[in-house]
Scaffold this motif. Structure first.
Motif, short mmCIF file in Angstrom:
data_model
loop_
_atom_site.label_atom_id
_atom_site.label_comp_id
_atom_site.label_asym_id
_atom_site.label_seq_id
_atom_site.Cartn_x
_atom_site.Cartn_y
_atom_site.Cartn_z
N GLY A 346 0.86 -1.18 0.00
CA GLY A 346 0.00 0.00 0.00
C GLY A 346 0.88 1.22 0.00
N ILE A 347 1.04 1.78 -1.18
CA ILE A 347 1.98 2.91 -1.30
C ILE A 347 1.30 4.22 -0.92
N GLY A 348 -0.02 4.23 -0.98
CA GLY A 348 -0.74 5.43 -0.55
C GLY A 348 -1.45 6.18 -1.66
N LEU A 349 -1.16 5.84 -2.91
CA LEU A 349 -1.87 6.51 -4.01
C LEU A 349 -3.34 6.16 -3.93
N GLY A 350 -4.18 7.14 -4.12
CA GLY A 350 -5.62 6.90 -4.01
C GLY A 350 -6.16 7.15 -2.62
N SER A 351 -5.27 7.46 -1.68
CA SER A 351 -5.74 7.75 -0.32
C SER A 351 -6.24 9.19 -0.29
N LEU A 352 -7.54 9.34 -0.17
CA LEU A 352 -8.12 10.68 -0.24
C LEU A 352 -7.75 11.53 0.97
N GLU A 353 -7.59 10.87 2.10
CA GLU A 353 -7.17 11.60 3.30
C GLU A 353 -5.82 12.27 3.05
N TRP A 354 -4.95 11.52 2.40
CA TRP A 354 -3.62 12.05 2.10
C TRP A 354 -3.70 13.18 1.06
N ASP A 355 -4.52 12.98 0.05
CA ASP A 355 -4.67 14.03 -0.98
C ASP A 355 -5.14 15.34 -0.33
#
Lengths: 424, 382
Positions: A346-355
């Protein structure tokens, strides 16, 4: 042999660069690729892989690796994508199929072309691509590419868990990754990387050296700390490096991460940006609107990112490439193979919280991307966070979809809205 | 008003079950818990062994989606919007659990993310299930582990662990149904006693019925069926959909244009009964291996596993033509090679980029298919 012209279509403008390190980095990559072609012609091996493959393994074997998405960017930037997509359709591949990652296959299928980009892709020892449930459509494409070259394909399969990334995952992913993913997933990806290591051993005839992978991982992790310095500057004040320039430099370095060249290039890039920040060398002194670009880059026309600086004071200050390199890639740990496996769980792409965190920490006024990136859930989450959005009806790499007037009108309308929101 | 005492013909019961899905009357009997399945390739035997009934959750693009409207913009895939609405709205009180399969990983992530933020109260509890796609022994073991995990989860739902005996009994029930389905699939092709639309729906009804009910009804249909003269002369079509079908609209359009759909490369139709689960002392392993070995769709690797069924079936002499029905255009990298295969076999094919789930898509499919089918008819007449 058929004589074909690789017609160039799409946006005409070229992005302006400000940094002295940029021609060094880009030139270095071009030279590297030219050398690679010569070495392969002399019998050396290389791997053709996708962006989400564990490149550090190849680096640990001194096995050069050409990245499919980088190649797409090269073809698109040369405004040859329209030509290649026409070719794809002539081969029977309908227009609804993936475009961004298909230009490698397109250039290889177009084998009679006497003028391929950068001399064309030489035949690799094998191909490798990540293989996730959410990207099921890519398997057949990679098989076709491998078949066309008549080389083996290594599908790097990452099982899904159906769960979102942990809250604020970017704060723990570097060291606390073992707890971020279920053991069954991590164990399986760990094993898949060992399978890839065995393939590299068979290809090169060399035994895997764990210490060498440790060095590669250390360099890759160090590289991201240089990028982090640049991001800190971008977050803190006016932009000193354009996104178009940042995109090219980050990705060029990122695709060779773990090499001494990449780490050194990241250091030079970072130091020059720091120097410019100290000197107040802003790319747009009248910076009025700070924008975030969402998702993959507008590779068919990177000059777009700078087109509204002078006229509107609109500056793109953030793209995912640098931020995911900083937050998604670094993994520290005693077992470098398992640490590497954790990245791909899970690299984090697609994580809306992160965006959203990224948008807020960069103090952006609005978010811009193409329609295909801003899917319903994304758009809805950004709107809920109070972030105005513009979705451009353009493909990232297909020059046939570029409409200068329509893009300009959409951007101007959006900036006008932002101006009203700011009370201007 | 229909006479309550006149028995409903078995075919009508099957078609009605497919049409009404979770609303079909047969499902209401027995008082068992319902477990929803989202996507193909999810083992149903552990669900049956847990005393529950597996039912497929089909998206219904075009229906109202009040839940999705709160969380997704209008441009999100209608399939995803509809599935979210089913699991968090329409079926929230009907289903005790939803098992979401690999192609819908993003749906699972979305639901869990919304649930975590307390933005999806009352949504059906979900379990994600994914088998590895690459055919290796390590992945076989991994898939067994995931099947065992799902079975544990179902044991929690049942209030007691799922027993080996219950699994064996479930295998017996589904194998019996598979035997009848295989016979039906062969008969459909040999005798042309049903339209392809009817046959596809009768097969697909297994997604909404207990296995024993479906097997009995399908057996009755087989016993009663006679070749239909009006279907004999029609050109015989194989449909190759871009993704598993959750409707019979494409069949209907092609048959209204004069074809007879005799098979479809689809896990809910002509590929719904790929052999039997072996009866062994370790039923859970047998179940997992069966599903691992019989996956369909673009996610399967290598190509010969993915395309083997197509090449065997499309090459048979009773197929006059093949329609590549592409309702999701992001799929279809294999199509040029498949068409090349057909060209070499002298079989005409049509690439139809149209979504028959919408009225405009059906019109488009009609316009594309009519000349193709007319050409096939002319070929048969010669």
């Amino acid at each position: 042999m058929n004589q074909v012209t690789t017609e160039r279509r799409g946006a005409k403008e070229r992005a302006k660069n400000d940094l002295a390190c940029t021609p060094l980095i880009r030139g270095g990559q071009k030279e590297w690729f030219a050398n690679l072609r010569e070495q392969v012609a002399d019998g050396a091996h290389y791997v053709y892989a996708d962006a989400m493959s564990p490149h550090e393994i190849f680096e640990a074997f001194d096995l050069p690796c050409v990245i499919n998405e980088w190649w797409s960017g090269i073809v698109a930037a040369r405004r040859q994508s329209a030509y290649y997509f026409d070719q794809m359709e002539a081969h029977g591949f309908h227009s609804g199929l993936e475009r961004y990652a298909a230009l490698g296959l397109a250039t290889v299928l177009d084998e009679d072309n006497p003028d391929p980009p950068w001399g064309g892709l030489p035949k690799p020892a094998f191909t490798c691509s990540s293989f996730l449930a959410s990207r099921a459509d890519c398997v057949a494409r990679w098989e076709l590419l491998s078949k066309q070259w008549d080389v083996p394909y290594f599908p790097f399969e990452v099982p899904g868990t159906g769960s979102p990334m942990a809250p604020r995952w970017w704060e723990t992913s570097r060291h606390g990754w073992e707890k971020l993913y279920p053991a069954y997933q991590l164990d399986r990806v760990h094993q898949a990387i060992w399978d890839l290591i065995r393939l590299c051993e068979r290809t090169t005839g060399r035994k895997f050296d764990m210490d060498k992978l440790r060095e590669v991982m250390a360099r890759a992790n160090l590289q991201q700390t240089y990028f982090e310095k640049i991001r800190d500057i971008s977050r803190a004040g006016k932009a000193v490096v354009s996104i178009s320039e940042q995109l090219g430099n980050v990705m060029t370095i990122q695709w060779r991460r773990g090499s001494e060249w990449a780490t050194e290039s990241a250091r030079i890039f970072s130091e020059e940006v720091e120097e410019r920040a100290r000197n107040g060398q802003w790319i747009c002194p009248n910076e009025t609107y700070r924008l975030m670009w969402m998702g993959a880059g507008m590779w068919q026309n990177t000059s777009f990112y700078r087109a509204f600086e002078e006229s509107h004071g609109a500056v793109f200050v953030r793209s995912m490439y640098m931020s995911i390199a900083i937050d998604g890639y670094p993994r520290y740990g005693n077992d470098p193979v398992r640490a590497l496996a954790a990245r791909y769980c899970g690299i984090g792409l697609g994580s809306l919280e992160w965006d959203i965190h990224e948008a807020q920490s960069h103090h952006v006024d609005g978010v811009v991307s193409v329609s295909s990136t801003l899917g319903g859930r994304t758009r809805s989450a950004l709107e809920a966070a109070g972030l105005p959005i513009l979705a451009l009806d353009v493909d990232l790499v297909d020059g046939r979809t570029w409409d200068e007037g329509a893009v300009r009108r959409a951007m101007e309308g959006f900036l006008d809205t932002l101006g009203k929101k700011k009370g201007g | 008003m229909p006479d309550q005492n006149v028995p409903v013909p078995p075919l009508q019961t099957l078609l009605s079950a497919y049409e009404k899905q979770l609303g079909n009357e047969e499902l209401a009997t027995g008082g068992r818990l319902l477990v929803g399945l989202v996507g193909a390739g999810i083992p149903e035997e552990p669900i049956l062994a847990a005393g529950a009934t597996p039912v497929q959750v089909f998206p219904q693009p075009g229906e109202e989606t009040p839940v999705a409207d709160q969380h997704l913009n209008a441009d999100e895939s209608p399939v995803l919007r509809s599935l979210l609405d089913k699991l968090a709205g329409t079926y929230r009180d009907r289903l005790s659990l939803a098992v979401i399969g690999a192609p819908f990983a993003n749906l699972s992530v979305m639901i869990e993310e919304l649930r975590r933020d307390a933005r999806l109260p009352g949504a059906v509890p979900c379990a994600y299930f994914e088998m590895m796609a690459v055919q290796t022994e390590e992945n076989r073991l991994y898939s067994r582990d995931r099947t065992a995990d799902l079975t544990r989860r179902l044991g929690l739902l049942a209030g007691e662990p799922v027993s080996r005996e219950a699994l064996a009994s479930a295998i017996e029930a589904t194998n019996r149904r598979r035997r009848v389905m295989s016979k039906f699939i062969a008969a459909r092709r040999e005798s042309a006693s049903l339209t392809g639309t009817e046959a596809y729906q009768a097969l697909g009804a297994h997604l909404f019925l207990r296995p024993e009910t479906h097997a009995d009804l399908l057996n009755d249909v087989l016993d009663q069926s006679e070749p239909r003269a009006d279907l004999q002369a029609r050109p015989r079509i194989l449909i190759v959909p871009s993704s598993p079908l959750t409707h019979a609209h494409a069949h209907r359009v092609l048959e209204e244009a004069g074809a007879l759909v005799v098979a479809e490369d689809d896990p809910f139709g002509a590929r719904a009964a790929p052999g039997l689960i072996p009866v062994t002392d370790d039923p859970l392993t047998a179940i997992s291996d069966f599903y691992f070995e019989n996956r369909t769709g673009e996610r399967v690797y290598p190509a010969n596993s993915r395309l083997g069924w197509f090449q065997e079936e499309a090459g048979k002499p009773d197929i006059d033509g093949v329609v590549f029905y592409v309702q999701e255009p992001k799929f279809g990298w294999d199509i040029p090679a498949m068409r090349e295969f057909l060209d070499a076999a002298g079989k005409p094919s049509l690439l139809a980029l149209a979504d028959a789930r919408t009225a405009s898509g059906r019109e488009k499919l009609k316009a594309l298919s009519e000349p193709f089918i007319a050409g096939l008819s002319a070929g048969r007449a010669r």
